[in-house]
Design an enzyme around this catalytic site. Structure first.
Site, short mmCIF file in Angstrom:
data_model
loop_
_atom_site.label_atom_id
_atom_site.label_comp_id
_atom_site.label_asym_id
_atom_site.label_seq_id
_atom_site.Cartn_x
_atom_site.Cartn_y
_atom_site.Cartn_z
N ARG A 38 0.81 -1.20 -0.07
CA ARG A 38 0.13 0.00 0.03
C ARG A 38 0.87 1.24 -0.13
O ARG A 38 0.31 2.05 -0.62
CB ARG A 38 -1.00 -0.12 1.23
CG ARG A 38 -2.08 -0.98 1.04
CD ARG A 38 -3.09 -0.79 1.91
NE ARG A 38 -4.27 -1.72 1.99
CZ ARG A 38 -5.03 -2.04 2.75
NH1 ARG A 38 -5.09 -1.46 3.80
NH2 ARG A 38 -6.28 -2.63 2.50
N LYS A 200 -16.22 -15.04 5.70
CA LYS A 200 -17.54 -14.44 6.08
C LYS A 200 -18.60 -14.31 5.02
O LYS A 200 -18.55 -13.67 3.83
CB LYS A 200 -17.26 -12.95 6.18
CG LYS A 200 -16.79 -12.75 7.71
CD LYS A 200 -16.44 -11.31 8.18
CE LYS A 200 -14.92 -11.11 8.11
NZ LYS A 200 -14.38 -10.48 7.07
N GLY A 353 -7.01 -8.31 1.28
CA GLY A 353 -5.46 -8.60 1.69
C GLY A 353 -5.09 -10.20 1.65
O GLY A 353 -4.01 -10.62 1.55
N GLY A 376 -12.44 -4.48 1.36
CA GLY A 376 -13.74 -3.96 1.48
C GLY A 376 -14.16 -3.11 0.54
O GLY A 376 -15.26 -3.14 -0.02
P1 AMP Z 1 -12.58 -13.42 4.79
O1 AMP Z 1 -12.07 -12.01 5.59
O2 AMP Z 1 -14.07 -13.62 4.68
O3 AMP Z 1 -12.04 -13.12 3.23
O4 AMP Z 1 -12.16 -14.70 5.34
C1 AMP Z 1 -10.58 -14.67 5.12
C2 AMP Z 1 -10.15 -15.92 5.92
O5 AMP Z 1 -11.18 -17.09 5.81
C3 AMP Z 1 -8.99 -16.45 6.21
O6 AMP Z 1 -8.37 -16.20 7.45
C4 AMP Z 1 -9.04 -18.15 6.07
O7 AMP Z 1 -8.34 -18.64 7.09
C5 AMP Z 1 -10.53 -18.12 6.58
N1 AMP Z 1 -11.25 -19.54 5.89
C6 AMP Z 1 -10.88 -19.66 4.65
N2 AMP Z 1 -11.62 -21.07 4.18
C7 AMP Z 1 -12.00 -21.42 5.61
C8 AMP Z 1 -12.59 -22.57 6.14
N3 AMP Z 1 -13.10 -23.47 5.26
N4 AMP Z 1 -13.02 -22.54 7.55
C9 AMP Z 1 -12.88 -21.57 8.29
N5 AMP Z 1 -11.98 -20.61 7.84
C10 AMP Z 1 -11.67 -20.35 6.70
#
Ligand code: AMP
Length: 399
Positions: A38, A200, A353, A376
């Protein structure tokens, strides 16, 4: 929306210019910056202003100091790293405003750069407070937003301040972000494939509602896939599921079907008996996830399937890892997809990120077309929203 860019402002010489950058970069326990994309991203704009002989005032947030001064979140390490990248000394101000800061700014010569302290040391920043914006503006004649990653926030240094400074413009990083986004979404070369992952679901379902109207294929991996698989009637054990979103997930899949959008979900996964790097794990089909186990990565068959969907792609956008890639045992799915994205013959745009980190770790960062600095903000653009920080730059509204 008519936006002016910094190189369209006639004379920067001797002008005090406020540049909002996003230097919210990761640091280790000792405060050493571990990743500076960044900061590097804003260098072309800052260097241009230096070369034009402007007096440059930089502002950014870092972390979540929650409206209070906290030395842990000082901008000083970022200012130091910027000095190295620019090859000139960037002075760190002791605060965001006040007599000492004003003295420092009044003493600036053309080409000087001063970094203000973390704008989130004041509650007025996140409240988009006009009085705080005026304090920040502090005699600046030109405002430039080059902080794409925070432009989805109507915060004082992003939004309110545009009403306190006579001339407003966007920087080069902002221009890159908007140009690549337009290329991918407004007039894409097809097939257009969207890959979404991460944990999420809630944050990404709105994005998907819009995306299914635009893309040719959707690929879902990561934790969010299991809400969709549950919606299809699978037992997903202790895998991540947002139950209240199952109905929405169903609706999205129905909509995709009606529009003829191919919708890919994992066919196999790596399951573990705990959310731990050393947990016992094995590969299974998504129909056979045992009770009490959780899926933490896509399996090899899914990785092959997902790579196959990219074969004829002409435009690819990707946000969110395919598994818990921070733990080696569950990183293979994300790296396989990163390689497939890196090697496909398409315009490839990465956002967020985690996805950025995964692409770099997989060593394919130089092979993708564009890595957005926004997480975001990138998702909100995909959702079809106009970012408040971009809207505030509309020169038609500036009377
Ligand atoms: P997000 O902020 O929604 O993009 O989520 C990113 C996070 O999702 C990362 O830190 C990953 O470790 C987590 N993640 C990816 N796949 C899984 C999964 N199957 N179960 C739990 N966490 C996950």
């Amino acid at each position: 929306m008519p936006i002016r860019y910094i190189d369209q402002i006639k004379d920067l010489k001797n002008k005090r210019i406020f540049i909002r950058v996003d230097f919210n970069v990761p640091q280790d326990d000792k405060g050493t910056i571990t990743e500076d994309t960044r900061i590097a991203g804003a260098v072309p704009t800052i260097r241009y202003a230096v070369e034009q002989g402007a007096k440059i005032v930089l502002a950014s947030h870092l972390g979540r100091p929650k409206g209070e001064k906290n030395a842990k979140y000082t901008m000083a390490p970022a200012a130091k790293r910027l000095s190295e990248l620019l090859g000139l000394k960037v002075k760190q101000a002791p605060d965001c405003f006040g007599p000492e800061v004003s003295g420092l700014l009044d003493a600036m010569k053309p080409g000087d750069v001063v970094m203000l302290e973390n704008v989130r040391f004041y509650p007025g920043e996140e409240k988009n407070d006009m009085a705080f914006a005026k304090q920040l503006a502090n005699g600046c004649e030109i405002y430039v937003n080059d902080a794409f990653a925070v432009s989805h926030r109507a915060h004082a240094s992003v939004e309110a301040i545009t009403k306190c400074i006579p001339t407003i413009a966007a920087g080069f990083l902002m221009r890159n972000e908007m140009t690549f986004f337009d290329k991918a979404m407004r007039n894409p070369v097809r097939p257009l494939v969207a890959i979404l992952g991460g944990a999420k679901v809630s944050g990404k379902l709105e994005v998907l509602q819009t995306l299914v109207n635009k893309v040719d294929k959707v690929v879902i991996g990561g934790g969010m896939a299991f809400t969709f698989l549950k919606a299809l009637g699978y037992s997903v054990g202790k895998s991540l599921v947002e139950d209240e979103l199952i109905l929405t997930a169903k609706r999205i899949m129905d909509k995709a079907k009606k529009r003829g959008v191919s919708f890919y979900l994992p066919v196999d996964c790596v399951v573990a008996n705990a959310f731990e790097a050393t947990a016992t794990n094995f590969i299974t089909t998504v129909q056979e996830i045992p009770e009490g186990w959780m899926a933490l990565d896509i399996g090899p068959a899914s990785a092959t399937l997902f790579a196959e969907t990219l074969r004829d792609a002409k435009t690819v956008i990707w946000n969110g890892p395919m598994g818990v890639f921070e733990m080696d045992a569950f990183a293979r799915g994300t790296f396989s997809v990163a390689e497939a994205v890196g090697n496909c013959y398409a315009t490839t745009i990465i956002g967020g990120g985690d996805t950025d980190a995964a692409v770099r770790k997989a060593g394919v960062d130089s092979k993708v077309s564009y890595i957005s600095t926004g997480g975001g903000a990138f998702l909100e653009l995909l959702e079809g929203k106009i970012l408040p920080g971009v809207k505030a730059l509309d020169i038609k509204m500036k009377k």
